[in-house]
Design a protein around this motif. Structure first.
Motif, PDB file in Angstrom:
ATOM      1  N   UNK A 131       0.867  -1.226  -0.045  1.00 26.86           N
ATOM      2  CA  UNK A 131      -0.245   0.023  -0.034  1.00 26.86           C
ATOM      3  C   UNK A 131       0.888   1.464   0.019  1.00 26.86           C
ATOM      4  N   UNK A 132       2.084   1.072  -0.198  1.00 29.57           N
ATOM      5  CA  UNK A 132       3.017   2.240  -0.215  1.00 29.57           C
ATOM      6  C   UNK A 132       3.430   2.491  -1.633  1.00 29.57           C
ATOM      7  N   UNK A 133       4.058   3.670  -1.922  1.00 27.26           N
ATOM      8  CA  UNK A 133       4.430   4.180  -3.319  1.00 27.26           C
ATOM      9  C   UNK A 133       5.255   3.193  -4.121  1.00 27.26           C
ATOM     10  N   UNK A 134       5.162   2.871  -5.130  1.00 25.78           N
ATOM     11  CA  UNK A 134       5.877   1.847  -5.940  1.00 25.78           C
ATOM     12  C   UNK A 134       6.626   2.340  -7.007  1.00 25.78           C
ATOM     13  N   UNK A 135       6.310   3.563  -7.332  1.00 26.91           N
ATOM     14  CA  UNK A 135       6.904   4.092  -8.395  1.00 26.91           C
ATOM     15  C   UNK A 135       8.419   4.360  -8.333  1.00 26.91           C
ATOM     16  N   UNK A 136       8.818   4.437  -7.383  1.00 27.36           N
ATOM     17  CA  UNK A 136      10.404   4.484  -7.042  1.00 27.36           C
ATOM     18  C   UNK A 136      10.792   3.695  -5.946  1.00 27.36           C
ATOM     19  N   UNK A 163      10.686   4.556  -1.662  1.00 25.00           N
ATOM     20  CA  UNK A 163      10.360   3.370  -0.696  1.00 25.00           C
ATOM     21  C   UNK A 163      11.334   2.347  -0.541  1.00 25.00           C
ATOM     22  N   UNK A 164      11.493   1.703   0.740  1.00 25.37           N
ATOM     23  CA  UNK A 164      12.512   1.096   0.932  1.00 25.37           C
ATOM     24  C   UNK A 164      12.018  -0.410   1.477  1.00 25.37           C
ATOM     25  N   UNK A 165      12.828  -1.653   0.967  1.00 25.82           N
ATOM     26  CA  UNK A 165      12.290  -2.669   1.179  1.00 25.82           C
ATOM     27  C   UNK A 165      13.509  -3.462   1.777  1.00 25.82           C
ATOM     28  N   UNK A 189       5.227   5.512   7.642  1.00 27.23           N
ATOM     29  CA  UNK A 189       4.263   4.208   7.261  1.00 27.23           C
ATOM     30  C   UNK A 189       5.244   3.194   6.979  1.00 27.23           C
ATOM     31  N   UNK A 190       4.605   2.018   7.212  1.00 28.87           N
ATOM     32  CA  UNK A 190       5.630   0.888   6.739  1.00 28.87           C
ATOM     33  C   UNK A 190       4.522  -0.272   6.940  1.00 28.87           C
ATOM     34  N   UNK A 226       9.797  -6.215   4.960  1.00 34.99           N
ATOM     35  CA  UNK A 226       9.635  -5.211   5.714  1.00 34.99           C
ATOM     36  C   UNK A 226       9.487  -4.202   4.392  1.00 34.99           C
ATOM     37  N   UNK A 227       8.426  -3.223   4.400  1.00 36.14           N
ATOM     38  CA  UNK A 227       8.456  -2.120   3.319  1.00 36.14           C
ATOM     39  C   UNK A 227       8.223  -0.987   3.933  1.00 36.14           C
ATOM     40  N   UNK A 228       9.103   0.226   4.101  1.00 35.55           N
ATOM     41  CA  UNK A 228       9.139   1.440   4.638  1.00 35.55           C
ATOM     42  C   UNK A 228       8.600   2.566   3.621  1.00 35.55           C
ATOM     43  N   UNK A 229       8.101   3.249   3.895  1.00 36.93           N
ATOM     44  CA  UNK A 229       7.896   4.646   3.090  1.00 36.93           C
ATOM     45  C   UNK A 229       9.044   5.544   3.258  1.00 36.93           C
TER      46      UNK A 229
END
Length: 282
Positions: A131-136, A163-165, A189-190, A226-229
């Motif tokens: 649900x976090x930005x995926x464009x970059x 966005x960091x993975x 958000x994460x 983990x996905x972090x905005x």
């Protein structure tokens, strides 16, 4: 130097990250036909083959972090001699936080063809459902295990806008989320993605502090991504950049040119900075 068509090759194949039904048909074909199958764990490979109903026709050998330095030379030599060498890991794509990079580097150096058979990816799956930005976005792998090194690494990423993975071991998840909350802010958000594609798949979304508290009593099981905005850019105040503009003008630069340079580097509107500089000069 590059390999000739029809010569041997190294094939990196993605494997299921949980659900064996996600395996692409091409993986089964490669397992049946490859001359050499190099697996991170040969026992897990056998279980995957059983689930797919295939039997490797070629030689099966191990290829993992403890032997990849020496084994890479053997695999590249086999491909150089005309063999198709299939490289698989326990889950996901080889060389992405898994063994594979060394054999690819050695193959490229030797002019041996390298290709990929795409498959499941925990990085992309988690990013897609976060649900976090995926464009970059950027992939940061596993954070350092030691607290001091982890804090330093995360501090360096505090201003990252993409966005960091991350990957993380279940038993280190609470302390890592706490460290992230300290470095990035508790409200950042994460999403915590566990057991993706498996029966007990779970995706928990929220602020880092909230997620850290949630994981405190969580069972230490399940693969975790983990996905972090990314950081939200802070709008700069043109007034803060006026001093640099005036210094450039005093050194002989035209006001218009000085404003253009400083506005670009400081991330402020050019017109607003120009007007602020005019007021300061009066």
């Amino acid at each position: 130097m590059t390999s000739e068509p029809g010569a041997g090759r190294i094939v990196l194949a993605g494997t299921p990250i949980g659900n064996a039904e996600d395996a692409p048909p091409r993986l089964a074909h490669l397992l049946r036909t490859a001359d050499v199958v190099a697996a991170e764990d040969t026992r897990r490979l056998r279980r995957l083959c059983a689930a797919l109903g295939v039997e490797p026709a070629g030689r099966v050998t191990s290829y993992h972090e403890h032997n990849e330095a020496g084994r890479s030379e053997d695999l590249v030599a086999a491909a150089a001699a005309g063999a198709t060498v299939l490289l698989v890991t326990d889950a996901g794509m080889p060389s992405v936080s898994d063994p594979g990079f060394r054999v690819v580097a050695a193959a490229v150096e030797a002019g041996v063809r390298v290709s990929a058979a795409p498959g499941p990816s925990a990085v992309l799956a988690a990013l897609a459902v976060s649900g976090l930005p995926t464009d970059r976005f950027c992939f940061e792998g596993f954070p350092p295990r030691r607290a001091g090194e982890r804090a330093k690494a995360l501090a360096a990423l505090a201003g990252e806008r993409r966005t960091m993975v991350f990957f993380e071991a279940p038993h280190r998840l609470p302390e890592t989320l706490t460290a992230m909350a300290e470095a990035f802010g508790g409200d950042r958000p994460a999403a915590v993605c566990r057991e993706l594609t498996k029966t007990h798949e779970e995706v928990r979304r929220g602020g880092l502090a909230e997620l850290a508290a949630w994981t405190a009593g969580l069972a230490r099981i399940g693969e975790v991504t983990l996905v972090v905005a990314g950081a939200v850019p802070v709008a700069a105040d043109p007034a803060d950049a006026v001093e640099e503009v005036l210094a450039r003008v005093a050194a002989g630069e035209r006001l218009k040119d000085a404003v253009a340079h400083v506005a670009a580097s400081a991330g402020v509107p050019r017109r607003a900075l120009y007007d602020a500089a005019l007021v300061a000069r009066r």
